[in-house]
Structures are given as C-alpha cells and as structure tokens.
Write a protein that holds these residues in place. Structure first.
Motif, PDB file in Angstrom:
ATOM      1  N   TYR A 152     -49.659  -0.666  -4.758  1.00 58.05           N
ATOM      2  CA  TYR A 152     -49.916  -0.074  -6.082  1.00 58.05           C
ATOM      3  C   TYR A 152     -48.740   0.809  -6.498  1.00 58.05           C
ATOM      4  N   ARG A 153     -48.134   1.499  -5.528  1.00 62.35           N
ATOM      5  CA  ARG A 153     -46.974   2.341  -5.833  1.00 62.35           C
ATOM      6  C   ARG A 153     -45.785   1.484  -6.276  1.00 62.35           C
ATOM      7  N   ALA A 154     -45.584   0.330  -5.625  1.00 66.62           N
ATOM      8  CA  ALA A 154     -44.449  -0.524  -5.994  1.00 66.62           C
ATOM      9  C   ALA A 154     -44.630  -1.097  -7.409  1.00 66.62           C
TER      10      ALA A 154
ATOM     11  N   GLY B  86     -56.534   2.021   2.407  1.00 66.52           N
ATOM     12  CA  GLY B  86     -56.506   2.119   0.947  1.00 66.52           C
ATOM     13  C   GLY B  86     -57.710   2.848   0.410  1.00 66.52           C
ATOM     14  N   ARG B  87     -58.246   2.332  -0.709  1.00 63.70           N
ATOM     15  CA  ARG B  87     -59.378   2.979  -1.375  1.00 63.70           C
ATOM     16  C   ARG B  87     -60.597   2.059  -1.432  1.00 63.70           C
ATOM     17  N   ASP B  88     -60.323   0.752  -1.442  1.00 64.57           N
ATOM     18  CA  ASP B  88     -61.396  -0.236  -1.678  1.00 64.57           C
ATOM     19  C   ASP B  88     -61.356  -1.342  -0.634  1.00 64.57           C
ATOM     20  N   ILE B  89     -60.785  -1.042   0.523  1.00 62.22           N
ATOM     21  CA  ILE B  89     -60.607  -2.108   1.525  1.00 62.22           C
ATOM     22  C   ILE B  89     -61.972  -2.508   2.109  1.00 62.22           C
ATOM     23  N   GLY B  90     -62.794  -1.514   2.467  1.00 59.32           N
ATOM     24  CA  GLY B  90     -64.103  -1.824   3.048  1.00 59.32           C
ATOM     25  C   GLY B  90     -65.125  -2.288   2.026  1.00 59.32           C
TER      26      GLY B  90
HETATM   27  O1  CDP Z   1     -50.734   8.074   0.429  1.00 59.06           O
HETATM   28  P1  CDP Z   1     -51.761   8.504  -0.556  1.00 59.06           P
HETATM   29  O2  CDP Z   1     -53.052   8.774   0.083  1.00 59.06           O
HETATM   30  O3  CDP Z   1     -51.292   9.567  -1.464  1.00 59.06           O
HETATM   31  O4  CDP Z   1     -52.020   7.308  -1.545  1.00 59.06           O
HETATM   32  P2  CDP Z   1     -51.717   5.777  -1.371  1.00 59.06           P
HETATM   33  O5  CDP Z   1     -52.579   5.212  -0.289  1.00 59.06           O
HETATM   34  O6  CDP Z   1     -50.258   5.578  -1.286  1.00 59.06           O
HETATM   35  O7  CDP Z   1     -52.275   5.211  -2.760  1.00 59.06           O
HETATM   36  C1  CDP Z   1     -51.684   5.595  -3.981  1.00 59.06           C
HETATM   37  C2  CDP Z   1     -52.648   5.274  -5.099  1.00 59.06           C
HETATM   38  O8  CDP Z   1     -52.833   3.865  -5.174  1.00 59.06           O
HETATM   39  C3  CDP Z   1     -54.052   5.863  -4.996  1.00 59.06           C
HETATM   40  O9  CDP Z   1     -54.153   7.183  -5.503  1.00 59.06           O
HETATM   41  C4  CDP Z   1     -54.869   4.880  -5.809  1.00 59.06           C
HETATM   42  O10 CDP Z   1     -54.790   5.172  -7.180  1.00 59.06           O
HETATM   43  C5  CDP Z   1     -54.162   3.565  -5.575  1.00 59.06           C
HETATM   44  N1  CDP Z   1     -54.799   2.709  -4.563  1.00 59.06           N
HETATM   45  C6  CDP Z   1     -55.898   1.976  -4.941  1.00 59.06           C
HETATM   46  O11 CDP Z   1     -56.358   2.106  -6.056  1.00 59.06           O
HETATM   47  N2  CDP Z   1     -56.468   1.096  -4.074  1.00 59.06           N
HETATM   48  C7  CDP Z   1     -55.974   0.950  -2.844  1.00 59.06           C
HETATM   49  N3  CDP Z   1     -56.550   0.052  -2.017  1.00 59.06           N
HETATM   50  C8  CDP Z   1     -54.876   1.720  -2.419  1.00 59.06           C
HETATM   51  C9  CDP Z   1     -54.316   2.609  -3.298  1.00 59.06           C
END
Ligand code: CDP
Length: 229
Positions: free
Chosen positions: A38-40, A132-136
C-alpha cells in the motif's frame, strides 16, 4: 511437516512487521509485508502527481494501477526491500510523506482488490507469514494461525520515532503520534475490509513485552498449532 498460513494483523506501528519477519525467518517461511505494498502504491501516486493537499485523485490512481508492479528483494544482510517497478523504494516508502497519504489510498476499494489478489497469489502454497490490517479477515480468512496485535498509541508512537531515527530520518513525536491515530481511525472505519480482529484470532497485547518475550509467545503458539514440539 505440513505448512500453514500465518496472518498477523494490528494497529499501525504495533510491532507486527518485526514479529512476522522474525517468525518467517525462524521457521523458514516466506514473509510478505502487505503494508509496504500500500505504501508503494501511495509513493507511485505522489510521484505521478495524483495527490494534492492530503487528497488522492481516486479515478486517476485506479487508471494507473496496471502500471504499478511491486516486488520484494532479499538484501545481503537478510533484510527485505520493496521494489516499485524494479526501483528500490524501501527508504522512501517509510517516510512521513507516504505515511500521511497511505490510509486514504488504502481505503480505495479498487486499490485493495488489486493488491489483495496479488497477496493471495503469494500464499497459494502456504508456508507464508503476512502482516497487515485485513490478512486474517479478507486476504487469508482460512489461515490456520491468526494473531491480532494491540498496544497503546503512546507506546506505538515511541517505537516508530525510534525506528525512524535509527534509519536516519528526522521526526517529531507529535507528528508521528497524530499520524498513527489518524491512520487507526481511517483504517478502522473504511468500508472495504476495515481493520478489525478476526473472530478466531489470538490477541497479543505487547505494551509491556520485550521483543524477545513476544517472539517466545509467537513461536510457542506456532508450535502448538503445527504440533512441531
Ligand atoms: O508499519 P505501519 O504499522 O505503520 O503500517 P503498514 O503496515 O506499513 O501499513 C501502512 C498503511 O497501509 C496502513 O495504515 C493501512 O492504511 C494500509 N494497509 C492496509 O490497509 N491493509 C493492509 N493489509 C496493510 C496496510
């Protein structure tokens, strides 16, 4: 031994990437940092002039998604760097400019669907740890091991400041704290696969745990689940 899928989710800067990377190394699995993807995409949007004053040109970004190729390269020191169309962007994607825009970019459903497909393709043979945020919940809802990491925003902001300073970036605690809180808010309230704990996830609150203690906890859970005692 039969390989499993490990999904590690949680709030920003909760230490999930470090845990996930170390677990993968320890057990010989592939590690994928979905946040880096998502960052890239966010960096690509910034460079293409598709962001202005905190806003993202959604239709413009959707139009260029097919041009964005993300991959990972293993460095001689064992670390993993993110490549955007073959260019090493590891350092740039961790900076505050990208952090300030990544959550709005990650809230765009088309961006998520595009990246989720790529993430799922990495996991077809299992033997993967992805954070990540939504992997599970969305990427690997059938993962055999799911962990949800929690820590207070103050602890997370302190950790992120130290991490960025170690990388030579100049940062301000208040700016990092505000960014973490804002990303938590956007990530948890977006419509498409918001950040939330999967019902069957193990919760790890690591406010008062050292890196070693949390690794011990994680490895024990992994061994229980894979019966690798
Ligand atoms: O390292 P940090 O915890 O700051 O965040 P990251 O894992 O690098 O993720 C950066 C951003 O990408 C998050 O704040 C989400 O907005 C998004 N993200 C997401 O939506 N879904 C994911 N599976 C991973 C990241």
């Amino acid at each position: 031994m039969k390989k499993i899928t490990v999904a590690i989710d949680g709030y920003s800067s909760s230490g999930k990437s470090t845990m996930a990377r170390r677990l993968a190394k320890e057990v010989g699995y592939l590690y994928v940092d979905s946040g880096a993807m998502y960052r890239a995409v966010t960096l690509y949007a910034i460079r293409a002039g598709l962001t202005r004053e905190g806003h993202v040109d959604t239709s413009g970004l959707i139009g260029v998604l097919p041009e964005i190729k993300i991959s990972f390269a293993l460095m001689p020191d064992g670390s993993q760097h993110t490549l955007l169309n073959s260019e090493d962007v590891e350092s740039e994607i961790r900076g505050m400019e990208v952090s300030a825009l990544v959550s709005p970019v990650a809230a765009i459903p088309e961006v998520r669907r595009h990246l989720v497909k790529v993430q799922q393709s990495y996991g077809v043979d299992k033997g993967i740890v992805m954070d990540g945020r939504d992997i599970g919940t969305t990427v690997f809802p059938d993962a055999e091991m799911k962990v949800f990491v929690e820590a207070s925003p103050e602890v997370r902001a302190n950790r992120r400041v130290l991490e960025l300073e170690e990388k030579g970036q100049k940062v301000n605690y208040d700016e990092v704290y505000a960014n973490i809180c804002e990303r938590d808010r956007i990530d948890s309230t977006r419509e498409e696969s918001p950040l939330r704990k999967a019902e069957d996830a193990l919760v790890l609150d690591n406010d008062n745990l050292s890196r070693e203690q949390q690794m011990e906890w994680l490895l024990e859970r992994f061994r229980e689940i894979t019966h690798a005692k």
